[in-house]
Design an enzyme around this catalytic site. Structure first.
Site, mmCIF file in Angstrom:
data_model
loop_
_atom_site.group_PDB
_atom_site.id
_atom_site.type_symbol
_atom_site.label_atom_id
_atom_site.label_comp_id
_atom_site.label_asym_id
_atom_site.label_seq_id
_atom_site.Cartn_x
_atom_site.Cartn_y
_atom_site.Cartn_z
ATOM 1 C CE LYS A 132 37.806 55.309 43.584
ATOM 2 N NZ LYS A 132 38.144 54.103 42.784
ATOM 3 C CD GLU A 183 36.931 39.241 38.768
ATOM 4 O OE1 GLU A 183 37.281 40.217 39.450
ATOM 5 O OE2 GLU A 183 35.751 39.071 38.362
ATOM 6 N NE ARG A 218 32.182 37.936 41.052
ATOM 7 C CZ ARG A 218 31.491 39.023 40.783
ATOM 8 N NH1 ARG A 218 31.831 39.785 39.776
ATOM 9 N NH2 ARG A 218 30.439 39.349 41.486
#
Length: 408
Positions: free
Chosen positions: A280, A367, A395
């Site tokens: 990353k 979530e 969600r």
């Protein structure tokens, strides 16, 4: 003025480049991305790490006829730059500009819209089944990563896809190296063998002649056990058990290895997963060294990497105030705990995590689970604070109503 990027208006131009030119192109994409995001902020860290994977996909597959579905599509910047939106990328996320995520109505190369995570496998499976039912010979690729494999929907998609005969390629962009790197000459040899067209043609022929017999199922179980012993250190046993052929890990930032492997996998039918290790923030030292901050760093100097503070410097943010108050409450009441779906810094819970790690729970990008887990904690006598971005809490509506509100 770049040597190659300025001449690429579609992936068709990209496919004319050789291996060495592709490597230079990847560098130019990163330089362009850094320059644009320095003055017009965005999610830069994830996209810097995914450059070679995206270049490889567009080099090997016939997009947009072949479909690529992004997960957590803030890693799609290189994709946008290469698919006719190079100049428009300068105004991403601005009024009248292009989206920071993939959007079906923005480009034929955006096969599916994604502003959240863990959706790519389910959507890609649907696209692949639709193509098969309508007689279209299309390849469908799901590029998942950046924590998306912590979401339950991803496993629902894997479970369904692995039990089908659908021709689907899932690329796991593993940028946290959460699954150990598998190295050495034996691994390289096994990768070449298992992706070789002759090996897979022979394997398919043997399976088809056996039919759906008890002997075939016994042999498949034996092969899974044997292959699991070889690839278990890289996580392959999980995917094999779910019905996928597992390949990798490969260096996802090595364009030569990416394109060679994708060329081999293109001819293999059925559900398969390619495990790619990436960095990353690849190619920009500050982003590699502090991956959390450089996920979305705001404005910065593209040469020094120094971040440019906005006009609100010195003013406390809402999440910082929340984090301080939560920490104060936690010191007073041992029942208080914090729960977050992978948003510790954004929710201010990093303060609690540092001082009382045993009372801090990061459940990953999940979530729904975060809410029901919190409900269980509350039912067990604790006092959980579950902090979710408002746009992400959609969600968990069902869990908020059923598992929290109805049970008081």
């Amino acid at each position: 003025m770049s040597k190659y990027l300025d001449k690429i208006d579609s992936p068709e131009d990209l496919r004319r480049l050789d291996e060495g030119q592709l490597q230079e192109l990847c560098g130019e994409i990163r330089e362009y991305m850094i320059g644009c995001c320095a003055t017009n902020p965005g999610h830069i860290g994830s996209s810097l790490g995914a450059v070679e994977l995206i270049v490889g996909i567009h080099k090997v597959f016939n997009t947009p006829d072949d479909k690529v579905v992004f997960d957590v599509s803030h890693q799609s910047y290189a994709h946008k730059i290469l698919t006719g939106r190079r100049e428009a990328f300068r105004n991403k996320r601005r009024l009248g500009g292009i989206s920071g995520f993939t959007r079906i109505d923005e480009s034929p190369y955006d096969a599916f819209g994604a502003g959240h995570s863990s959706t790519s496998i389910s959507a890609a499976l649907g696209l692949a089944r639709a193509a098969k039912m309508q007689g279209r010979d299309e390849k469908v690729i799901a590029l998942i990563g950046d924590g998306a494999l912590t979401g339950g929907l991803a496993y629902e998609g894997l479970n369904n896809a692995g039990g089908s005969d659908t021709d689907l390629l899932v690329i796991l962009n593993d940028n946290n190296i959460s699954i150990d790197r598998n190295t050495g000459s034996m691994h390289d040899y096994l990768l070449r063998i298992t992706t070789h067209p002759k090996y897979n043609k022979l394997k398919d022929r043997v399976w088809n002649r056996m039919g759906d017999s008890r002997i075939r199922r016994s042999i498949q179980r034996m092969v899974v056990r044997m292959k699991s012993n070889i690839v278990s250190s890289s996580g392959g046993d999980l995917f094999e058990a779910m019905g996928f052929r597992y390949f990798g890990p490969i260096d996802g930032n090595d364009i030569a290895q990416v394109t060679e492997t994708l060329e081999r996998l293109k001819g293999i039918r059925g559900p398969k997963i390619l495990h790619a290790i990436t960095t990353k923030g690849k190619g920009f030292a500050p982003a590699e060294e502090d991956q959390t901050t450089w996920h979305a760093p705001g404005m910065f100097d593209p040469h020094s990497g120094e971040r440019i503070k906005g006009g609100n410097a010195g003013i406390s943010r809402y999440q910082d105030v929340f984090g301080e108050v939560l920490l104060t409450l936690s010191r007073k009441d041992p029942r208080v705990v914090g729960v977050t779906p992978a948003m510790a810094s954004g929710c201010g819970m990093n303060l609690l995590a540092r001082e009382m790690p045993e009372r801090f729970f990061d459940v990953g990008i999940a979530e729904s689970h975060a809410v029901t887990f919190s409900a269980g904690l509350a039912a067990g006598g604790m006092r959980p604070f579950c902090n979710i971005y408002s746009s992400f809490s959609q969600r968990a509506y069902d869990q908020i109503i059923h598992d929290v509100a109805l049970q008081k």
